[in-house]
Design a protein around this motif. Structure first.
Motif, PDB file in Angstrom:
ATOM      1  N   GLU A   9      33.845  52.279  34.572  1.00 47.26           N
ATOM      2  CA  GLU A   9      33.202  51.843  35.813  1.00 47.26           C
ATOM      3  C   GLU A   9      33.271  50.330  35.975  1.00 47.26           C
ATOM      4  N   TYR A  10      33.099  49.619  34.859  1.00 50.38           N
ATOM      5  CA  TYR A  10      33.164  48.158  34.934  1.00 50.38           C
ATOM      6  C   TYR A  10      34.561  47.709  35.334  1.00 50.38           C
ATOM      7  N   VAL A  11      35.570  48.335  34.760  1.00 49.28           N
ATOM      8  CA  VAL A  11      36.954  47.981  35.085  1.00 49.28           C
ATOM      9  C   VAL A  11      37.246  48.255  36.558  1.00 49.28           C
ATOM     10  N   LYS A  12      36.700  49.347  37.090  1.00 49.81           N
ATOM     11  CA  LYS A  12      36.873  49.640  38.511  1.00 49.81           C
ATOM     12  C   LYS A  12      36.256  48.527  39.366  1.00 49.81           C
ATOM     13  N   GLU A  13      35.097  48.027  38.935  1.00 46.05           N
ATOM     14  CA  GLU A  13      34.460  46.935  39.666  1.00 46.05           C
ATOM     15  C   GLU A  13      35.312  45.672  39.616  1.00 46.05           C
ATOM     16  N   VAL A  14      35.930  45.419  38.463  1.00 45.08           N
ATOM     17  CA  VAL A  14      36.810  44.255  38.337  1.00 45.08           C
ATOM     18  C   VAL A  14      37.992  44.383  39.290  1.00 45.08           C
ATOM     19  N   ASP A  15      38.572  45.571  39.364  1.00 44.19           N
ATOM     20  CA  ASP A  15      39.702  45.796  40.270  1.00 44.19           C
ATOM     21  C   ASP A  15      39.298  45.588  41.726  1.00 44.19           C
ATOM     22  N   LYS A  16      38.107  46.065  42.082  1.00 38.53           N
ATOM     23  CA  LYS A  16      37.616  45.879  43.450  1.00 38.53           C
ATOM     24  C   LYS A  16      37.333  44.406  43.730  1.00 38.53           C
ATOM     25  N   SER A  93      27.839  39.889  45.572  1.00 37.52           N
ATOM     26  CA  SER A  93      26.857  40.718  46.275  1.00 37.52           C
ATOM     27  C   SER A  93      27.377  42.135  46.494  1.00 37.52           C
ATOM     28  N   LYS A  94      28.691  42.271  46.593  1.00 38.86           N
ATOM     29  CA  LYS A  94      29.290  43.600  46.770  1.00 38.86           C
ATOM     30  C   LYS A  94      29.610  44.270  45.436  1.00 38.86           C
ATOM     31  N   ARG A  95      29.791  43.456  44.402  1.00 40.29           N
ATOM     32  CA  ARG A  95      30.161  43.970  43.077  1.00 40.29           C
ATOM     33  C   ARG A  95      29.163  43.459  42.038  1.00 40.29           C
ATOM     34  N   PRO A  96      27.907  43.878  42.137  1.00 45.26           N
ATOM     35  CA  PRO A  96      26.860  43.334  41.256  1.00 45.26           C
ATOM     36  C   PRO A  96      27.061  43.629  39.781  1.00 45.26           C
ATOM     37  N   LYS A  97      27.850  44.632  39.464  1.00 44.19           N
ATOM     38  CA  LYS A  97      28.024  45.013  38.061  1.00 44.19           C
ATOM     39  C   LYS A  97      28.799  43.965  37.267  1.00 44.19           C
ATOM     40  N   ILE A  98      29.756  43.295  37.925  1.00 43.83           N
ATOM     41  CA  ILE A  98      30.581  42.311  37.240  1.00 43.83           C
ATOM     42  C   ILE A  98      29.768  41.047  36.961  1.00 43.83           C
ATOM     43  N   THR A  99      29.954  40.447  35.791  1.00 46.72           N
ATOM     44  CA  THR A  99      29.213  39.241  35.454  1.00 46.72           C
ATOM     45  C   THR A  99      29.765  38.050  36.235  1.00 46.72           C
ATOM     46  N   TYR A 100      28.925  37.033  36.409  1.00 46.45           N
ATOM     47  CA  TYR A 100      29.391  35.804  37.047  1.00 46.45           C
ATOM     48  C   TYR A 100      30.516  35.180  36.209  1.00 46.45           C
ATOM     49  N   ALA A 101      30.372  35.241  34.887  1.00 48.09           N
ATOM     50  CA  ALA A 101      31.370  34.638  34.001  1.00 48.09           C
ATOM     51  C   ALA A 101      32.740  35.261  34.218  1.00 48.09           C
ATOM     52  N   ASP A 102      32.779  36.587  34.324  1.00 45.45           N
ATOM     53  CA  ASP A 102      34.059  37.253  34.605  1.00 45.45           C
ATOM     54  C   ASP A 102      34.534  36.948  36.018  1.00 45.45           C
ATOM     55  N   LEU A 103      33.625  36.939  36.963  1.00 46.20           N
ATOM     56  CA  LEU A 103      33.991  36.725  38.363  1.00 46.20           C
ATOM     57  C   LEU A 103      34.636  35.362  38.573  1.00 46.20           C
ATOM     58  N   PHE A 122      44.219  39.443  32.491  1.00 42.35           N
ATOM     59  CA  PHE A 122      42.780  39.175  32.552  1.00 42.35           C
ATOM     60  C   PHE A 122      42.024  40.228  31.754  1.00 42.35           C
ATOM     61  N   VAL A 123      41.267  39.780  30.779  1.00 36.20           N
ATOM     62  CA  VAL A 123      40.447  40.665  29.953  1.00 36.20           C
ATOM     63  C   VAL A 123      38.982  40.421  30.282  1.00 36.20           C
ATOM     64  N   PRO A 124      38.260  41.395  30.808  1.00 32.57           N
ATOM     65  CA  PRO A 124      36.846  41.203  31.164  1.00 32.57           C
ATOM     66  C   PRO A 124      35.929  41.368  29.967  1.00 32.57           C
ATOM     67  N   GLY A 125      34.672  40.998  30.159  1.00 36.94           N
ATOM     68  CA  GLY A 125      33.673  41.189  29.117  1.00 36.94           C
ATOM     69  C   GLY A 125      32.875  39.952  28.782  1.00 36.94           C
ATOM     70  N   ARG A 126      33.012  38.877  29.573  1.00 34.91           N
ATOM     71  CA  ARG A 126      32.257  37.649  29.321  1.00 34.91           C
ATOM     72  C   ARG A 126      30.798  37.853  29.710  1.00 34.91           C
ATOM     73  N   VAL A 264      41.339  47.331  30.438  1.00 34.30           N
ATOM     74  CA  VAL A 264      41.605  46.442  31.561  1.00 34.30           C
ATOM     75  C   VAL A 264      42.940  46.705  32.234  1.00 34.30           C
ATOM     76  N   LYS A 265      43.811  47.427  31.576  1.00 32.62           N
ATOM     77  CA  LYS A 265      45.135  47.661  32.134  1.00 32.62           C
ATOM     78  C   LYS A 265      45.156  48.827  33.110  1.00 32.62           C
ATOM     79  N   ASP A 266      44.027  49.124  33.756  1.00 38.47           N
ATOM     80  CA  ASP A 266      43.966  50.204  34.747  1.00 38.47           C
ATOM     81  C   ASP A 266      44.394  51.542  34.169  1.00 38.47           C
TER      82      ASP A 266
END
Length: 297
Positions: A9-16, A93-103, A122-126, A264-266
């Motif tokens: 789910e987090y990876v989907k948020e990153v993609d969005k 505001s649209k993708r609240p799950k993703i951290t600011y650090a990753d964003l 890009f590797v998420p998780g910060r 992260v590689k979809d």
């Protein structure tokens, strides 16, 4: 704050969020300031061990999203970044799950890609934090090669990284109210290419900027080697830049587990792994039937 759980789910948020950032950056032509946001968050990460001990900070802050606090975006070196922070908030505001650090780091990656630059892994998780670094840790544009090495070496970056990352100046321009300098480095400041190095080798040109730290890349033989290489070989620049940008964006950050990097590689690597398992299973089954048939003969 705790590390985010980098699940499907987090990876989907990153993609969005990536798609949202592409649209935002394209519509506002704000790639340069988004790249600057990502750069400065990473560059403010490290201080020498001696300074860290003297400041009694306990730990380094890193690219952790703390710049959203007024204390940090009010630093003189961060002048003008509040605009980029507010634009990123539209995505957050649209993708609240993703951290600011990753964003914020994702925004830098997307800024390079949408302006014609290389694709950056890009590797998420910060994780996020509200603890801001002290001011005065960023490179001084008025100094030379020894200063650049002092800043970047302590981060574990090389001469090649220093020159490749300097190529990020191909995007944007300096603003006198922010840095005391004025003007773009290239003729097309919204296009990511190797023209920064081409212009650097030409020498000073009317209307284009060359900082003392830019000129230092020519004065130093080791730096100069990469300047000449990147000026004549854009593919080499793109390849090295993508690698150096990734290293910079991951300073002070390590994925919690190998699985974080795989996701992260979809799902591509996961799919490849599944195929590998299936192939292995097929080999075992075929081997079994072969042995049965051999014994029956």
């Amino acid at each position: 704050m705790a590390l985010p759980v980098v699940d499907t789910e987090y990876v989907k948020e990153v993609d969005k969020a990536r798609r949202d950032l592409r649209a935002l950056i394209a519509s506002r032509n704000c790639a340069p300031i988004m790249l600057r946001l990502a750069y400065l968050l990473s560059l403010s990460l490290f201080v020498s061990v001696e300074i860290a001990r003297n400041e009694n900070e306990g730990k380094w802050s890193g690219p952790n999203g703390s710049i959203r606090s007024e204390e940090e975006y009010s630093h003189g070196s961060n002048s003008g970044l509040k605009k980029a922070i507010d634009w990123c908030e539209e995505v957050k505001s649209k993708r609240p799950k993703i951290t600011y650090a990753d964003l914020y780091q994702l925004a830098g990656v997307v800024a390079v890609e949408v302006t014609g630059g290389p694709t950056i892994d890009f590797v998420p998780g910060r994780k996020d934090s509200i603890v801001s670094p002290k001011e005065g840790r960023l490179p001084d544009a008025k100094q030379g090669a020894p200063h650049l090495r002092d800043i970047f070496y302590r981060m574990g970056l090389s001469d090649k990284d220093i020159v490749a990352l300097s190529g990020g100046h191909t995007l944007g321009r300096a603003h006198p109210e922010r840095s005391g300098f004025d003007g773009p480095w290239t003729m097309e400041p919204l296009k990511f290419d190797n023209s920064y190095f081409v212009e650097l080798l030409k020498g000073e040109s009317e209307g284009l900027l060359q900082l003392p730290t830019d000129k230092a890349l020519l004065d130093d033989p080791k730096f100069g080697h990469y300047v000449e290489l990147y000026a004549k070989d854009e593919d080499a620049f793109f390849r090295d830049y993508a690698e150096s940008h990734k290293k910079l964006s991951e300073l002070g950050f390590a994925p919690r587990s190998p699985g974080s990097k795989v996701i992260v590689k979809d799902g591509t690597i996961l799919a490849q792994s599944a195929v590998g398992v299936a192939v292995a299973a097929a080999v075992v089954i075929l081997s079994y039937f072969y042995e049965v048939r051999r014994k029956m003969k």
